[in-house]
Design an enzyme around this catalytic site. Structure first.
Site, PDB file in Angstrom:
ATOM      1  N   TYR A 229    -126.238  -5.891  16.997  1.00 54.16           N
ATOM      2  CA  TYR A 229    -125.495  -5.083  18.028  1.00 54.16           C
ATOM      3  C   TYR A 229    -126.049  -5.093  19.448  1.00 54.16           C
ATOM      4  O   TYR A 229    -127.292  -4.559  19.398  1.00 54.16           O
ATOM      5  CB  TYR A 229    -124.971  -3.712  17.638  1.00 54.16           C
ATOM      6  CG  TYR A 229    -124.726  -2.903  18.758  1.00 54.16           C
ATOM      7  CD1 TYR A 229    -123.299  -3.119  19.211  1.00 54.16           C
ATOM      8  CD2 TYR A 229    -125.294  -1.748  19.231  1.00 54.16           C
ATOM      9  CE1 TYR A 229    -122.789  -2.330  20.173  1.00 54.16           C
ATOM     10  CE2 TYR A 229    -124.668  -1.231  20.641  1.00 54.16           C
ATOM     11  CZ  TYR A 229    -123.462  -1.508  20.715  1.00 54.16           C
ATOM     12  OH  TYR A 229    -122.995  -0.707  22.107  1.00 54.16           O
TER      13      TYR A 229
ATOM     14  N   ARG B 128     -81.086   4.617  19.413  1.00 59.69           N
ATOM     15  CA  ARG B 128     -81.058   3.704  18.413  1.00 59.69           C
ATOM     16  C   ARG B 128     -82.344   3.189  17.792  1.00 59.69           C
ATOM     17  O   ARG B 128     -82.510   2.402  16.893  1.00 59.69           O
ATOM     18  CB  ARG B 128     -80.090   2.522  18.493  1.00 59.69           C
ATOM     19  CG  ARG B 128     -78.529   2.906  18.580  1.00 59.69           C
ATOM     20  CD  ARG B 128     -77.642   2.043  19.050  1.00 59.69           C
ATOM     21  NE  ARG B 128     -77.481   2.121  20.476  1.00 59.69           N
ATOM     22  CZ  ARG B 128     -76.969   1.200  21.276  1.00 59.69           C
ATOM     23  NH1 ARG B 128     -76.239   0.105  20.699  1.00 59.69           N
ATOM     24  NH2 ARG B 128     -76.988   1.244  22.673  1.00 59.69           N
TER      25      ARG B 128
ATOM     26  N   LYS C 104     -87.837   4.223  25.039  1.00 59.34           N
ATOM     27  CA  LYS C 104     -87.528   2.715  24.797  1.00 59.34           C
ATOM     28  C   LYS C 104     -88.189   2.124  25.495  1.00 59.34           C
ATOM     29  O   LYS C 104     -88.941   1.172  25.295  1.00 59.34           O
ATOM     30  CB  LYS C 104     -86.120   2.690  24.669  1.00 59.34           C
ATOM     31  CG  LYS C 104     -85.812   1.031  24.648  1.00 59.34           C
ATOM     32  CD  LYS C 104     -84.166   1.309  24.339  1.00 59.34           C
ATOM     33  CE  LYS C 104     -83.477   1.101  25.353  1.00 59.34           C
ATOM     34  NZ  LYS C 104     -81.864   0.878  25.161  1.00 59.34           N
TER      35      LYS C 104
ATOM     36  N   ASN D 170     -81.975  -2.275  22.081  1.00 59.30           N
ATOM     37  CA  ASN D 170     -81.325  -1.151  21.578  1.00 59.30           C
ATOM     38  C   ASN D 170     -82.009  -0.622  20.364  1.00 59.30           C
ATOM     39  O   ASN D 170     -82.138   0.572  19.843  1.00 59.30           O
ATOM     40  CB  ASN D 170     -79.567  -0.975  21.334  1.00 59.30           C
ATOM     41  CG  ASN D 170     -79.281  -1.597  22.642  1.00 59.30           C
ATOM     42  OD1 ASN D 170     -79.321  -0.786  23.807  1.00 59.30           O
ATOM     43  ND2 ASN D 170     -78.653  -2.679  22.881  1.00 59.30           N
TER      44      ASN D 170
ATOM     45  N   GLU E 107     -66.343  -1.589  28.394  1.00 63.86           N
ATOM     46  CA  GLU E 107     -67.311  -1.338  27.382  1.00 63.86           C
ATOM     47  C   GLU E 107     -66.790  -1.521  25.843  1.00 63.86           C
ATOM     48  O   GLU E 107     -65.711  -1.483  25.540  1.00 63.86           O
ATOM     49  CB  GLU E 107     -67.699   0.308  27.497  1.00 63.86           C
ATOM     50  CG  GLU E 107     -68.519   0.331  28.608  1.00 63.86           C
ATOM     51  CD  GLU E 107     -69.808  -0.549  28.935  1.00 63.86           C
ATOM     52  OE1 GLU E 107     -70.516  -0.528  28.043  1.00 63.86           O
ATOM     53  OE2 GLU E 107     -69.740  -1.304  29.796  1.00 63.86           O
TER      54      GLU E 107
HETATM   55  C1  UD1 Z   1     -74.861  -0.962  28.954  1.00 64.90           C
HETATM   56  C2  UD1 Z   1     -73.473  -1.410  29.831  1.00 64.90           C
HETATM   57  C3  UD1 Z   1     -72.914  -2.490  29.132  1.00 64.90           C
HETATM   58  C4  UD1 Z   1     -73.945  -3.567  28.810  1.00 64.90           C
HETATM   59  C5  UD1 Z   1     -75.152  -3.388  28.196  1.00 64.90           C
HETATM   60  C6  UD1 Z   1     -76.275  -4.340  28.377  1.00 64.90           C
HETATM   61  C7  UD1 Z   1     -72.590   0.204  31.044  1.00 64.90           C
HETATM   62  C8  UD1 Z   1     -71.613   1.455  30.942  1.00 64.90           C
HETATM   63  N1  UD1 Z   1     -72.694  -0.272  30.065  1.00 64.90           N
HETATM   64  O1  UD1 Z   1     -74.478  -0.614  27.962  1.00 64.90           O
HETATM   65  O2  UD1 Z   1     -71.737  -3.137  29.724  1.00 64.90           O
HETATM   66  O3  UD1 Z   1     -73.393  -4.760  28.291  1.00 64.90           O
HETATM   67  O4  UD1 Z   1     -75.584  -2.300  28.988  1.00 64.90           O
HETATM   68  O5  UD1 Z   1     -77.458  -3.783  27.768  1.00 64.90           O
HETATM   69  O6  UD1 Z   1     -73.366   0.351  31.832  1.00 64.90           O
HETATM   70  N2  UD1 Z   1     -79.435   4.547  31.149  1.00 64.90           N
HETATM   71  C9  UD1 Z   1     -79.639   5.515  32.313  1.00 64.90           C
HETATM   72  N3  UD1 Z   1     -79.022   6.556  32.520  1.00 64.90           N
HETATM   73  C10 UD1 Z   1     -77.871   6.806  31.634  1.00 64.90           C
HETATM   74  C11 UD1 Z   1     -77.638   5.967  30.701  1.00 64.90           C
HETATM   75  C12 UD1 Z   1     -78.411   4.761  30.596  1.00 64.90           C
HETATM   76  O7  UD1 Z   1     -80.752   5.207  33.034  1.00 64.90           O
HETATM   77  O8  UD1 Z   1     -77.323   8.030  31.456  1.00 64.90           O
HETATM   78  C13 UD1 Z   1     -80.157   3.473  31.301  1.00 64.90           C
HETATM   79  C14 UD1 Z   1     -80.910   3.176  29.907  1.00 64.90           C
HETATM   80  O9  UD1 Z   1     -82.121   3.656  29.855  1.00 64.90           O
HETATM   81  C15 UD1 Z   1     -80.787   1.657  29.860  1.00 64.90           C
HETATM   82  C16 UD1 Z   1     -79.715   1.170  30.629  1.00 64.90           C
HETATM   83  O10 UD1 Z   1     -79.377   2.069  31.346  1.00 64.90           O
HETATM   84  O11 UD1 Z   1     -81.878   0.947  30.270  1.00 64.90           O
HETATM   85  C17 UD1 Z   1     -78.574   0.924  29.522  1.00 64.90           C
HETATM   86  O12 UD1 Z   1     -78.095   2.034  28.780  1.00 64.90           O
HETATM   87  P1  UD1 Z   1     -77.594   1.646  27.120  1.00 64.90           P
HETATM   88  O13 UD1 Z   1     -77.326   3.052  26.706  1.00 64.90           O
HETATM   89  O14 UD1 Z   1     -78.549   0.945  26.699  1.00 64.90           O
HETATM   90  O15 UD1 Z   1     -76.342   0.938  27.769  1.00 64.90           O
HETATM   91  P2  UD1 Z   1     -75.454   0.181  26.903  1.00 64.90           P
HETATM   92  O16 UD1 Z   1     -74.570   0.785  26.021  1.00 64.90           O
HETATM   93  O17 UD1 Z   1     -76.244  -1.028  26.107  1.00 64.90           O
HETATM   94 CA    CA Z   2     -78.575  -1.368  26.202  1.00 63.41          CA
END
Ligand code: UD1
Ligand code: CA
Length: 477
Positions: A378, A21, A28, A238, A165
């Site tokens: 300079y 996003r 990011k 995000n 979620e």
């Molecule tokens: C996640 C949480 C959600 C919370 C939100 C807060 C889960 C399932 N959901 O959702 O409950 O409200 O964060 O910001 O955990 N990442 C990885 N590997 C992956 C996926 C994500 O390392 O396979 C890392 C991303 O880099 C990021 C973080 O985990 O730093 C969160 O990932 P993101 O996709 O932003 O999760 P949200 O949908 O925001």
């Molecule tokens: Ca997030």
């Protein structure tokens, strides 16, 4: 350990996600929030607890993130763990398991996109987790707009049952205003089985770390939760809008603290950007349009701005005035006057009571006290003594383009240069020596000597009227 308990703590930062996003070619976590990347801000917060190790899970743009971490060496021991493909936050934590060995203690796990998170909040979470002997502890936040955050579902008795979620919420759950900032403590190896048993039977077909809460409940393990005092501290980034929102929130807090606690007058909050690392002494005034980001220390009774930019490591003494200038990795003493339109950079050192005036650039130079470089000069790779006066338009010719070699200039105490002098380095001007205006000096000038290197002036008497007689005057229509 800053926590009361002695149980070992390791931190895990989940930073493998794509951050779709953001609509960015850059990972990011490498985006900047007031002078520091998101990941650096999180590492700083985590590192303040002095965990025995920091594990960073990388995946999307893994090489760029890893190179960034290696290029910014920190004092903490850390390791990176590749998650490929990225199958969710639970799957991300699974990648760290092989490296945990026989670790027994608390895993402080945080997502990689919450740059406002403070070490204090993390410390309180760990302390409480260990004091309550919990298997899982989580922070929660109560917000007006739950956006896309996971919702906290509580039991009748108020204890946390599970996290749902956003995409998996029922109509009823969608209205819950308590959300999951995704900052947890997990007791290892108690939760190992739960982590192993995660499934991806959800809307996003991902292995959710959040499912560990329901798992722990089902195992009758202790789940502890605490509501964060200020929800703004845990906002996740995000989109670009949220990135900018985070910068605004951070800036507002910094400006308020500087005003109310440090006694600094910030004239125009809307146009002033100061990062949390900046310290400013009492009775200093920051005029509109300043951007101060970096490890910056400014003394008392200073006037900074308008429109001054400081970056990197900058130290400014007391009662110094810096107007409309760019100051990077520079140290300035007391009672200096800088600008307007000065550019100081690359480890420049200016002592007390100096004047660095308009359109002056100082690079990798040191200037002793009471010295003036007042206009259009300079000065690069130079060492200036005290009570030196640099005339307008003096240039140190420090760079040989054909060899790429840069050479130094030494200007001893009390020396002065006339307007438009060029000092071809390497060169030394002795004490109290004088370089005449317009001189191109190519060799050292002894103490007390005058150096003149220019064509001697010749006056041609009556030249003007003779010339007029010869040329016909232009016709005026
Ligand atoms: C996640 C949480 C959600 C919370 C939100 C807060 C889960 C399932 N959901 O959702 O409950 O409200 O964060 O910001 O955990 N990442 C990885 N590997 C992956 C996926 C994500 O390392 O396979 C890392 C991303 O880099 C990021 C973080 O985990 O730093 C969160 O990932 P993101 O996709 O932003 O999760 P949200 O949908 O925001
Ligand atoms: Ca997030």
């Amino acid at each position: 350990m800053t926590t009361s308990s002695k149980a070992p703590v390791r931190a895990v930062i989940l930073a493998a996600g794509q951050g779709k996003r953001m609509k960015s070619a850059r990972a990011k976590v490498l985006h900047d929030v007031l002078g520091k990347s998101i990941i650096t801000r999180i590492i700083d917060a985590v590192d303040s607890l002095k965990p025995e190790k920091i594990h960073v899970v990388i995946g999307h743009q893994a090489e760029a993130v890893e190179n960034y971490l290696l290029a910014n060496p920190a004092l903490y021991p850390f390791s990176t763990h590749l998650q490929s493909p990225q199958l969710g936050t639970g799957h991300a934590l699974q990648q760290v398991v092989p490296d945990l060995g026989d670790f027994k203690g608390t895993l402080l796990v945080t997502v990689g996109d919450t740059p406002l998170l403070s070490g204090k909040t993390l410390g309180e979470l760990v302390t409480r987790h260990q004091a309550e002997h919990a298997a899982v502890s989580l922070l929660t936040a109560v917000v007006d707009d739950a956006k896309k955050y996971g919702r906290i579902v509580r039991d009748r008795d108020g204890s946390v049952l599970k996290i749902v979620e956003d995409k998996d919420t029922s109509d009823l759950e969608k209205h819950i205003k308590e959300v999951n900032p995704a900052i947890y403590c997990f007791e290892w190896p108690i939760i190992a089985k739960g982590l192993e048993s995660l499934r991806n039977d959800n809307q996003q077909k991902e292995y959710y770390l959040t499912d560990l809460i329901a798992w722990a409940r089902a195992q009758n393990l202790i789940v502890s939760s605490s509501i964060v005092g200020d929800w703004r501290e845990v906002i996740g980034i995000n989109t670009r809008l949220e990135l900018v929102e985070a910068m605004h929130l951070m800036r507002d807090k910094v400006l308020t603290d500087l005003s109310l606690e440090s006694g600094v007058t910030i004239i125009d909050r809307a146009s002033t950007w100061i990062s949390p690392e900046v310290e400013i002494g009492e009775d200093s005034v920051v005029l509109p349009g300043c951007h101060l980001t970096g490890e910056i220390k400014i003394g008392r009774d200073c006037v900074i701005g308008p429109h001054t930019v400081m970056q990197g490591k900058v130290v400014v003494g007391n009662r110094t005035v810096i107007t409309q200038s760019l100051v990077v990795n520079t140290q300035l003493g007391d009672d200096c006057r800088v600008g307007p339109y000065a550019h100081l950079r690359e480890h420049t050192l200016v002592a007390d009571k100096c004047r660095v005036g308009n359109f002056v650039e100082l690079k990798k130079s040191s200037v002793a006290s009471n010295t003036n470089v007042s206009h259009l000069s300079y000065i690069g790779d130079a060492e200036l003594g005290s009570n030196v006066n640099i005339g307008a338009g003096t240039i140190t010719a420090n760079y040989d383009h054909s060899t790429g070699i840069k050479s130094g200039t030494v200007i001893a105490d009390g020396a002065s240069t006339g307007s438009n002098s060029v000092l071809v380095a390497p060169i030394k001007l002795g004490k109290q020596s004088v370089v005449a205006a317009g001189t191109v000096a190519t060799k050292d000038v002894p103490d007390g000597a005058l150096a003149v290197a220019r064509v001697r002036q010749e006056n041609k008497e009556g030249w003007s009227s003779r010339k007029k007689g010869k040329t016909s005057a232009p016709s005026v229509s």
